[in-house]
Write an enzyme that holds these catalytic residues in place. Sequence first.
Site, PDB file in Angstrom:
ATOM      1  N   TRP A 110     100.713  43.579  41.647  1.00  0.00           N
ATOM      2  CA  TRP A 110     101.821  43.082  40.711  1.00  0.00           C
ATOM      3  C   TRP A 110     102.250  41.729  40.654  1.00  0.00           C
ATOM      4  O   TRP A 110     102.369  41.074  39.843  1.00  0.00           O
ATOM      5  CB  TRP A 110     102.888  44.314  40.741  1.00  0.00           C
ATOM      6  CG  TRP A 110     104.164  43.694  39.763  1.00  0.00           C
ATOM      7  CD1 TRP A 110     104.190  44.273  38.257  1.00  0.00           C
ATOM      8  CD2 TRP A 110     105.002  42.941  39.959  1.00  0.00           C
ATOM      9  NE1 TRP A 110     105.435  43.788  37.723  1.00  0.00           N
ATOM     10  CE2 TRP A 110     105.937  42.867  38.599  1.00  0.00           C
ATOM     11  CE3 TRP A 110     105.560  42.008  40.999  1.00  0.00           C
ATOM     12  CZ2 TRP A 110     106.973  42.115  38.576  1.00  0.00           C
ATOM     13  CZ3 TRP A 110     106.589  41.441  40.786  1.00  0.00           C
ATOM     14  CH2 TRP A 110     107.200  41.503  39.721  1.00  0.00           C
ATOM     15  N   HIS A 111     102.191  41.413  42.203  1.00  0.00           N
ATOM     16  CA  HIS A 111     102.629  39.815  42.140  1.00  0.00           C
ATOM     17  C   HIS A 111     101.514  38.991  41.781  1.00  0.00           C
ATOM     18  O   HIS A 111     102.232  37.806  41.712  1.00  0.00           O
ATOM     19  CB  HIS A 111     103.061  39.886  43.788  1.00  0.00           C
ATOM     20  CG  HIS A 111     104.703  40.363  44.230  1.00  0.00           C
ATOM     21  ND1 HIS A 111     104.678  41.771  44.519  1.00  0.00           N
ATOM     22  CD2 HIS A 111     105.734  39.951  44.051  1.00  0.00           C
ATOM     23  CE1 HIS A 111     105.868  41.918  44.678  1.00  0.00           C
ATOM     24  NE2 HIS A 111     106.548  40.812  44.461  1.00  0.00           N
ATOM     25  N   GLY A 112     100.597  39.328  42.010  1.00  0.00           N
ATOM     26  CA  GLY A 112      99.514  38.351  41.543  1.00  0.00           C
ATOM     27  C   GLY A 112      98.279  38.845  41.738  1.00  0.00           C
ATOM     28  O   GLY A 112      97.968  39.469  42.518  1.00  0.00           O
TER      29      GLY A 112
ATOM     30  N   PHE B 176     104.998  35.392  38.239  1.00  0.00           N
ATOM     31  CA  PHE B 176     104.388  36.674  38.229  1.00  0.00           C
ATOM     32  C   PHE B 176     105.067  37.057  36.900  1.00  0.00           C
ATOM     33  O   PHE B 176     104.583  38.248  36.504  1.00  0.00           O
ATOM     34  CB  PHE B 176     105.284  37.591  39.302  1.00  0.00           C
ATOM     35  CG  PHE B 176     105.107  36.906  40.650  1.00  0.00           C
ATOM     36  CD1 PHE B 176     103.816  36.512  41.104  1.00  0.00           C
ATOM     37  CD2 PHE B 176     105.921  36.870  41.626  1.00  0.00           C
ATOM     38  CE1 PHE B 176     103.471  35.838  42.344  1.00  0.00           C
ATOM     39  CE2 PHE B 176     105.828  36.345  42.790  1.00  0.00           C
ATOM     40  CZ  PHE B 176     104.703  35.761  43.101  1.00  0.00           C
TER      41      PHE B 176
END
Lengths: 464, 354
Positions: A322-324, A464
């Site tokens: 999700w963060h990257g 993000f």
Amino acid sequence: MTFISLQFIVFFMVVTLLFFRLGNQKGRIWLLLIASCYFYMSFIQEYILILGGTIVIDYFAGIQIEKSEGSSRRFWLILSIIANIGTLAVFKYYNFFIGNIHTGLQFLGKPISLPLLKMALPLGLSFHTFQALSYTIEVYRRKQTAERNFVVYALYVMFYPQLVAGPIERPQNILPQLKVFRQYDWNNVKDGLARMLWGFFKKAVIADRLAMVVDRTFQHYPESSSVALAIGAVFYSFQIYCDFSGYSDIALGAAKVMNIQLMENFNQPYLSRGLSEFWTRWHISLSSWFRDYLYIPLGGNRHGETRRKLNILIVFLLSGLWHGANWTFIIWGLLHGLFVLLLTFSIKKGKESQTGFASLLQVLFNFMLVTLLWIFFRAENTGIAWDYIKTIFSFRGGSNYIAINSAEFIFSLAAIGTMLWREYYLPTHFIRNNKWFYIYVTFMVVACYYLGVFAENQFIYFQF
Amino acid sequence: MLKKILSYIFIIIGLFFLWASTSRNAMQYISQKRDNNEWWGSYQCLKGDLVSMAYLDIVKRFNPLPENENANRAAYNVPKSTILYLHGDSYSRHLSDSDFAGVRKYIPIDRNHGINYHLDTANKNILLIEISERYFRLYFSGLQILDEVCDSVIKKKTIAWSQDNEYPAITEASILPKIGVSDLFNKYINQNLQCNLFNYNFMMPLFESKAALNYYVFNRASGDVVISNDHNYLFLKETVTKTGINSSFSPLQDDEINKLVHNLNTAYDHYKSTGFKEVYLSIIPNSATILQPAGYNNLIPLLQSNPGLKIKIIDIYTVFKKTYESVYLPGDTHWNNKGRQLWLKTVNEKLLQL
């Protein structure tokens, strides 16, 4: 328009004053929606179309979910999920996926060239996608009625204080607040402004100052000494905290001024005694999102120990992703998952013998572990992260230059100490007296101006 | 009631500043009105552009040393048969025919404006492209900038005014009708707001006190300016970072060098085919390239020594490297008179060989 900009300060002043001058809620909702559109478009104007498209789909999906039963109901939920996750997949993960296919096929001696998407990631896409998803899921679960007023629903997704970096809100908290006309309340204004100033302080004075050291050590890690790299890593822990929680403070404060209460996103995470506790205190809105919409639906701890562990690993893997779209984030998430499993076991075993000193050691150990894992989060690739960590533990010499002089190093430590002290002993705004409030505001403005590092650094979580 | 009135006043003031800071025409009008006003005028320091950016006028260390502008100026008694087109930037401003050897007519082409005439083929036309190292990769990563110059020279095309150009004079009557939708999202709004809200001469003590605090306590400059390792010069931050296309220290791949060479060759062939007798390129090194070379990405030597490069080089990098005297101003991005005269001498040596 970042929160640390003159544009935002003037924009916020105008919008807030207009908000209180409008005598009905309909006008206020329209004002906030237009202001939020302007806020979002000040980054990249065209991307509002992407956001608008998912808002329209989710709005109608919500109504259809509520009206339907059985498979039809499920269909509309899946449509909403596909629209949101599909948008995320295309803009955030497509190039990563294709890049890995390229690498894999090249490794196998069968290189091909698939087209890459040449577009910047829409700002805050992961945040508003998750917020939109929580709405349709809650409607599907019959815990939230579908919102019939399109403007209200659009504002639920686009409310500018939390549009690009959260907190990732739940419809049950925000939607009712958007419908009620709220009177001007000077105490709320004071609380909100004080919190915003505290957020500015954390971002401009601490995070952006520590960023100078962090940038230097991560850019020059091959020639830096172990001590310099360790300082860089520890400073990154505080940089990312002050950066992200500073953003959240400004977001919560800006909403509070308008008498809207957003959910808390941080609760002194570096005082956690273990990683499980850390995730109940860090980015609370995201970890609770994963708990409610992924971990529990996967079965949580209801299907035996092995399944529970697997569920935890899945959640942390996806949290990293999700963060990257980068292996660094995936490994960071997986390592968090692994350590949560390992350390939960050891903490359970040692639970009986805890003393105050033992708790302190646990806090320190957990902080060091989190700091080491942050290195994956910060590094450009996993190779750099491993090298960075190996160099710290090689205890080697090298350049001790960390981009700031000793006076600024001591000041940085003092600023971190002040921040920790203030948040531990005075977690909420504490001044009710007007005179002291004005003194506090003046002091904070002067401190932010003279001690702030205004290098136009973007908030880390904006990416993000 | 008073609160109500006050809030409306603040709304109007806020909207005014937002509007004034997003509208290019309004900004131009305001700056015209503020020019040269001792109290309301915007801050301008004559000690150097970097001193000005960092508000470090208070620190005398970066003041320019006194120089005689005519010192080291060479005189050339040769027939004047060349028309020199100089496509340059701020380094080559304020030059005249007499600065160049054998030049009958010197025609400066400002990179931002373009020009409006065609080649006089009865004469020897020489094109000299002078460009600062920090802009080199940006301009020559594509051919757009060369196309513009080429079009403006060859096809008598006047380049349209763009966002970064200087603006024509603005009157009160022309402000409102010229506001476009794009003005609402002006990318320079924060700089403009700072200019409109704070950048007044009477506010300078505030900025200078912060700059002094940073300098004397934390030993650094503010914002986009950094102090050199020997503490004698100021550098533009973007020229010394490890990332960024303007930096002397950001990594440079072979592919990029090859692309730059290819673009330069394309431009060279194009100019030659349109009547220029010769086309020269002179890259002016960033001050950090010469004064603090450890970790330099070697952009200029790599390009200049590339065997595939067709464009003729006027190599000031090597000249500066061999010079023991300072060739840069301590608080400015530009060279001092010594540097400028060395460059002119090197250019003239080439011109005399024609």
